[in-house]
Scaffold this active site. Structure first.
Site, short mmCIF file in Angstrom:
data_model
loop_
_atom_site.label_atom_id
_atom_site.label_comp_id
_atom_site.label_asym_id
_atom_site.label_seq_id
_atom_site.Cartn_x
_atom_site.Cartn_y
_atom_site.Cartn_z
CE LYS A 10 -30.18 102.10 42.06
NZ LYS A 10 -30.73 100.86 41.49
CG ASP A 133 -29.30 100.96 46.27
OD1 ASP A 133 -28.36 100.15 46.29
OD2 ASP A 133 -30.22 100.95 45.42
#
Ligand code: C5P
Length: 288
Positions: A10, A133
């Site tokens: 990401k 995350d």
């Protein structure tokens, strides 16, 4: 039977810190986006949980993949095991969320292997226990994350974009904690950059570089010695504004066309800075 998943890396389009909490974490708002830089994870039936990995740096016992697998097995009361094979392509500890993505993919992959139909919400608590995350990677795509990062709201996919990405070769142990600790309260914001980009994404507007924001931008140069050289190389190659991903040290530049991205990559390459062109990924696991 072998099941294969490709956990995506990401980048953070925005990352703002609102305040420091009493539990040692920071209250954040961040917009995350998966990209097509992927690891390779395969799952096969086995009686025990076994991880085979091509990484020599991280002892397998500590690997988030094994912790995810054990946590899931325990919470499901599952007796079966799995042989999990991990091939890393996402740089380690680079601000790209590779370890967190591998952990989330492990939860999804093992549910499929064991034919346990658990909705994403049912995996969120285990994911959050593995890292701030990890819950995001159960969704992937474009998403808003709040709290310490574990409260995830999926957003409509941002318009397809290409990124030129470079990771300075600096290993800084415990770097995420270090960067949070390096933040002065004057760096804290109200989350306006994130809220405004959420509105833009919801109305289908382009994500322009001027909308990106990262709270660590000003402190990262002190922690990662090579970062300023990389920023300088991007400037010299014609990209005056580069963005840090997460707590770094990866930097990226966003483009709406692959040709512009390829041009910048070629100029960086000629200057001796290895860079990749990657594309945004809207839906890594086709589930929500
Ligand atoms: O949750 P995770 O293991 O990724 O966090 C690593 C470290 O980063 C934490 O121990 C904490 O020091 C810091 N952190 C923080 N606020 C957050 C996320 C992480 O202070 N929202």
């Amino acid at each position: 039977m072998t099941l294969r998943l490709h956990p995506c890396a990401k980048v953070n389009l925005t990352l703002e810190v609102l305040s420091k909490r009493d539990d040692g974490y920071h209250e954040v708002v961040t917009i995350l986006q998966t990209i097509d830089l992927v690891d390779d994870l395969t799952f096969e039936p086995a009686s025990d949980l076994v991880l085979v990995s091509d990484q020599s740096e991280i002892p397998p016992e500590e690997n988030l993949v094994l912790r995810a697998a054990r946590g899931l097995r325990q919470s499901l009361g599952e007796r079966r095991g799995a042989r999990i094979r991990l091939v890393k392509r996402i740089p380690l500890a680079a601000g790209l969320g590779g370890g967190s993505s591998d952990a989330a993919a492990t939860l999804i992959g093992l549910c499929r292997l064991w034919r346990r139909d658990i909705p994403v919400a049912g995996l969120a608590a285990i994911a959050a226990g593995l890292g701030s995350d990890v819950p995001y990677f159960l969704y992937g795509g474009t998403a808003l994350a709040e709290g310490r990062g574990e409260r995830v709201t999926p957003l409509p996919p941002m318009p397809e974009s290409w990124l030129v990405l470079a990771t300075p070769p600096t290993a800084v142990p415990g770097k995420t904690g270090k960067l949070y600790r390096a933040l002065a309260p004057s760096a804290f914001t109200q989350g306006e950059a994130t809220r405004s980009l959420v509105r833009a994404i919801r109305s289908g507007e382009a994500v322009t570089p001027s909308r990106l924001h990262n709270v660590f931008e000003s402190v990262a140069g002190r922690v990662f010695p090579e970062l300023d050289r990389y920023r300088g190389a991007f400037r010299a190659a014609g990209a005056p504004v580069v963005h840090l991903s997460g707590s770094g040290p990866t930097v990226f530049v966003l483009f709406s066309s692959p040709a512009q991205a390829a041009e910048l990559r070629a100029r960086l390459d000629a200057a001796g800075v290895p860079a990749l062109v990657v594309k945004t990924v809207a839906s890594p696991y086709n589930r929500n």
